[in-house]
Scaffold this motif. Structure first.
Motif, mmCIF file in Angstrom:
data_model
loop_
_atom_site.group_PDB
_atom_site.id
_atom_site.type_symbol
_atom_site.label_atom_id
_atom_site.label_comp_id
_atom_site.label_asym_id
_atom_site.label_seq_id
_atom_site.Cartn_x
_atom_site.Cartn_y
_atom_site.Cartn_z
ATOM 1 N N ARG A 110 -0.813 13.365 60.580
ATOM 2 C CA ARG A 110 -0.356 14.605 59.959
ATOM 3 C C ARG A 110 1.094 14.504 59.469
ATOM 4 O O ARG A 110 1.456 15.139 58.474
ATOM 5 C CB ARG A 110 -0.493 15.749 60.970
ATOM 6 C CG ARG A 110 -0.401 17.127 60.396
ATOM 7 C CD ARG A 110 -1.174 18.153 61.211
ATOM 8 N NE ARG A 110 -1.001 18.039 62.644
ATOM 9 C CZ ARG A 110 -1.978 17.666 63.480
ATOM 10 N NH1 ARG A 110 -3.182 17.347 63.013
ATOM 11 N NH2 ARG A 110 -1.755 17.601 64.783
ATOM 12 N N TYR A 111 1.900 13.695 60.156
ATOM 13 C CA TYR A 111 3.327 13.699 59.837
ATOM 14 C C TYR A 111 3.878 12.354 59.354
ATOM 15 O O TYR A 111 5.038 12.292 58.941
ATOM 16 C CB TYR A 111 4.121 14.144 61.077
ATOM 17 C CG TYR A 111 3.855 15.565 61.445
ATOM 18 C CD1 TYR A 111 4.343 16.615 60.676
ATOM 19 C CD2 TYR A 111 3.082 15.883 62.579
ATOM 20 C CE1 TYR A 111 4.089 17.936 61.012
ATOM 21 C CE2 TYR A 111 2.834 17.205 62.920
ATOM 22 C CZ TYR A 111 3.335 18.224 62.136
ATOM 23 O OH TYR A 111 3.083 19.536 62.467
ATOM 24 N N PHE A 112 3.066 11.297 59.398
ATOM 25 C CA PHE A 112 3.567 9.974 59.017
ATOM 26 C C PHE A 112 2.486 9.232 58.238
ATOM 27 O O PHE A 112 1.336 9.172 58.677
ATOM 28 C CB PHE A 112 3.970 9.181 60.257
ATOM 29 C CG PHE A 112 4.469 7.795 59.982
ATOM 30 C CD1 PHE A 112 5.546 7.573 59.140
ATOM 31 C CD2 PHE A 112 3.859 6.695 60.575
ATOM 32 C CE1 PHE A 112 6.014 6.292 58.882
ATOM 33 C CE2 PHE A 112 4.319 5.417 60.333
ATOM 34 C CZ PHE A 112 5.397 5.210 59.478
ATOM 35 N N THR A 131 8.094 10.637 64.731
ATOM 36 C CA THR A 131 6.711 11.050 64.991
ATOM 37 C C THR A 131 6.127 10.315 66.185
ATOM 38 O O THR A 131 5.646 10.934 67.152
ATOM 39 C CB THR A 131 5.849 10.813 63.744
ATOM 40 O OG1 THR A 131 6.401 11.521 62.637
ATOM 41 C CG2 THR A 131 4.420 11.278 63.986
ATOM 42 N N ILE A 132 6.131 9.011 66.128
ATOM 43 C CA ILE A 132 5.533 8.227 67.210
ATOM 44 C C ILE A 132 6.379 8.321 68.467
ATOM 45 O O ILE A 132 5.859 8.483 69.580
ATOM 46 C CB ILE A 132 5.341 6.769 66.753
ATOM 47 C CG1 ILE A 132 4.355 6.749 65.581
ATOM 48 C CG2 ILE A 132 4.844 5.886 67.895
ATOM 49 C CD1 ILE A 132 4.308 5.446 64.831
ATOM 50 N N ARG A 186 1.604 11.158 49.726
ATOM 51 C CA ARG A 186 0.716 12.216 50.200
ATOM 52 C C ARG A 186 1.410 13.579 50.128
ATOM 53 O O ARG A 186 2.491 13.767 50.687
ATOM 54 C CB ARG A 186 0.283 11.933 51.640
ATOM 55 C CG ARG A 186 -0.767 10.837 51.764
ATOM 56 C CD ARG A 186 -1.030 10.488 53.220
ATOM 57 N NE ARG A 186 -1.247 11.674 54.043
ATOM 58 C CZ ARG A 186 -1.271 11.647 55.378
ATOM 59 N NH1 ARG A 186 -1.084 10.494 56.019
ATOM 60 N NH2 ARG A 186 -1.457 12.754 56.060
ATOM 61 N N ALA A 187 0.763 14.520 49.464
ATOM 62 C CA ALA A 187 1.338 15.858 49.308
ATOM 63 C C ALA A 187 1.214 16.687 50.580
ATOM 64 O O ALA A 187 1.917 17.693 50.738
ATOM 65 C CB ALA A 187 0.662 16.581 48.150
ATOM 66 N N ASP A 188 0.323 16.266 51.509
ATOM 67 C CA ASP A 188 0.102 17.070 52.713
ATOM 68 C C ASP A 188 1.117 16.783 53.815
ATOM 69 O O ASP A 188 1.141 17.494 54.819
ATOM 70 C CB ASP A 188 -1.310 16.828 53.241
ATOM 71 C CG ASP A 188 -1.539 15.368 53.623
ATOM 72 O OD1 ASP A 188 -1.138 14.475 52.840
ATOM 73 O OD2 ASP A 188 -2.110 15.112 54.700
ATOM 74 N N ARG A 196 7.984 17.398 53.952
ATOM 75 C CA ARG A 196 9.221 16.637 53.733
ATOM 76 C C ARG A 196 10.213 16.866 54.865
ATOM 77 O O ARG A 196 11.005 15.996 55.193
ATOM 78 C CB ARG A 196 9.849 17.041 52.381
ATOM 79 C CG ARG A 196 8.969 16.687 51.176
ATOM 80 C CD ARG A 196 8.694 15.180 51.123
ATOM 81 N NE ARG A 196 7.830 14.821 49.998
ATOM 82 C CZ ARG A 196 6.539 14.626 50.074
ATOM 83 N NH1 ARG A 196 5.916 14.778 51.247
ATOM 84 N NH2 ARG A 196 5.837 14.283 49.022
ATOM 85 N N GLN A 197 10.208 18.055 55.440
ATOM 86 C CA GLN A 197 11.003 18.346 56.630
ATOM 87 C C GLN A 197 10.059 18.728 57.761
ATOM 88 O O GLN A 197 9.041 19.388 57.536
ATOM 89 C CB GLN A 197 11.993 19.481 56.371
ATOM 90 C CG GLN A 197 13.059 19.147 55.343
ATOM 91 C CD GLN A 197 14.114 20.243 55.248
ATOM 92 O OE1 GLN A 197 14.135 21.182 56.037
ATOM 93 N NE2 GLN A 197 14.999 20.107 54.272
ATOM 94 N N LEU A 198 10.403 18.323 58.958
ATOM 95 C CA LEU A 198 9.528 18.597 60.095
ATOM 96 C C LEU A 198 9.587 20.074 60.460
ATOM 97 O O LEU A 198 10.667 20.614 60.731
ATOM 98 C CB LEU A 198 9.938 17.745 61.297
ATOM 99 C CG LEU A 198 9.737 16.236 61.137
ATOM 100 C CD1 LEU A 198 10.278 15.493 62.350
ATOM 101 C CD2 LEU A 198 8.268 15.901 60.924
#
Length: 439
Positions: free
Chosen positions: A101-103, A148-149, A257-259, A262-264
């Motif tokens: 989802r984030y990376f 993320t990880i 990826r657009a999904d 850009r900021q968490l």
């Protein structure tokens, strides 16, 4: 990052003031982990006789009080409770979905990253653990990968460029867990050299970093335990091949990826906390149960096999077909690491020196000299002519296990045949030309 004391317990930190600790493990009896609850602050989640309870003390120990400001500031991230996770397959799927989802990374690396996160929650079971390393230019996503990880790992702690060297060692030893390092923040600084020492020693249990500190009127040596998993990023490979070989390396790319935000968002931190809460329960249940085993993959280099072994042990905890999937994707990734490392080795000066030695030995009965090897390499690559002299050849080859002996012709080079085979394999040098003189 933990210390085994005289009664067979594992306590962190090993030098605990005022009976304050951050972890207690009595194998087969109890495990006490720090959590930080919004209303109570630091308390222990105590696993005993199959049940988990929360107390502000465990036996005579209190929570290490100076850690709470670090948690509140987001420098150290702890669970706030132990939550149910279902099965290990479900926990892995939750972690994998979070990473996706984030990376932005390939499915194969998502498997590696998921296994890496899970192994950090049991890292005390292993004698050596790998580092996860993101390598790339600015804007490639290496910081996002670290966030993320790293955010899902066991006790992630961020080391910043403003940290003092003394505080870095105390924080690592006191908290244990996973160190998150942005290497670019430490260029040409005192803290950078100290981080280098931590990385050199921290992959294997029993290799503390020694520092000299003042005790009263005297300066005395003090060992600091720095063992544990680490997630690091940077733009260039380490100069030290030994440190580089301990890393699971990934080179991210700028995402299309657009999904991916850009900021968490705030939900990121809430999801990471949920994962840490679930993984805490898995840790409390399995730290006494899982028995690490030697899992050998014949196709891999010994060092690569060593650093992926903790991840292979975690993969074995899954059920089919997930077990097979994760194992296969981890091994495929590891083979890619070996191939990349071999290519880098083949392009190195050391590879040219070894190849020149083998070729020269195959052509005659005389042992080649350092001057002979230097001249042969100069003929292959004129760019090294300015600095590669016979003395430098001797220095580089001796680091690889060669010996030199002075003669009328110059410093003659020799090496044990078995050692030569290992060196040739490391640098991708053909052994079809057998040296005539290796005695």
């Amino acid at each position: 990052m933990s210390n085994i004391d005289a009664i067979g317990s594992e306590v962190r930190p090993s030098h605990h003031p005022n009976n304050e600790i951050s972890f207690l493990w009595k194998p087969g009896l109890l495990i006490a982990e720090l959590v930080c609850q919004p209303d109570k602050g630091l308390v222990f989640a105590i696993r005993e006789a199959g049940n988990t309870r929360y107390e502000d003390r465990v036996e005579s120990f209190k929570p290490l009080s100076w850690l709470e400001p670090l948690v509140r500031a987001g420098v150290l991230k702890l669970p706030d409770k132990a939550e149910l996770y279902g099965s290990i397959d479900e926990l892995a799927r939750t972690i994998r979905d979070f990473i996706h989802r984030y990376f932005d990374c390939a499915p194969e690396f998502e498997s590696v990253a998921t296994l890496y996160v899970l192994h950090t929650w049991l890292y005390e079971l292993f004698g050596a653990v790998p580092y996860l390393r993101f390598l790339g230019i600015a804007g490639s996503g290496k910081t996002r990968g670290t966030q993320t990880i790293g955010g899902a790992c066991y006790r992630p702690m961020v080391i910043g460029g403003t940290s003092s060297t003394a505080s870095v060692f105390r924080q690592i030893e006191a908290t244990g867990g996973t160190l998150l390092v942005d290497e670019a923040d430490f260029n040409d600084s005192k803290i950078g050299s100290e981080i280098g020492r931590i990385l050199n020693n921290g992959y294997q249990r029993g290799l503390p970093v020694m520092r000299t500190e003042k005790l009263g009127d005297d300066w005395v040596p003090r060992p600091y335990t720095v063992f544990g998993p680490k997630v690091i990023n940077g733009r260039q490979r380490f100069r030290d091949d030994a440190t580089e070989s301990r890393c699971l390396v990934h080179s991210p790319h700028q995402t299309g990826r657009a999904d991916i935000p850009r900021q968490l968002p705030a939900t990121f931190h809430a999801e990471a906390l949920d994962i840490r809460n679930q993984a805490l329960t898995w840790r409390l249940e399995k730290l006494d149960v899982i028995q690490p085993q030697e899992i050998l993959v014949p196709e891999l280099r010994p060092r690569t096999n060593e650093i992926i072994m903790p991840l292979l042990v975690v993969a074995e905890q899954f059920h089919e077909p997930e077990r097979q999937r994760y194992r296969e994707e981890l091994i495929a990734y590891a083979k890619g690491l070996d191939e990349e490392s071999a290519q880098i080795g083949r392009d190195s000066v050391e590879a040219m020196l070894v190849n020149a030695y083998v070729v020269l030995c195959s052509k005659g009965r005389s042992r080649p000299t350092c001057g002979d090897v230097a001249a042969a390499v100069h003929g292959e690559d004129d760019s090294v002519r300015r600095w590669l002299n016979p003395r430098k050849v001797s220095e580089l080859l001796r680091d690889l296990g060669f010996t030199t002996q002075h003669s009328k012709r110059g410093a003659e080079i020799d090496i044990d045949p078995q050692r030569l085979a290992v060196v040739c394999s490391r640098y991708g040098v053909s052994t079809a030309l057998q040296p005539a003189m290796t005695k």
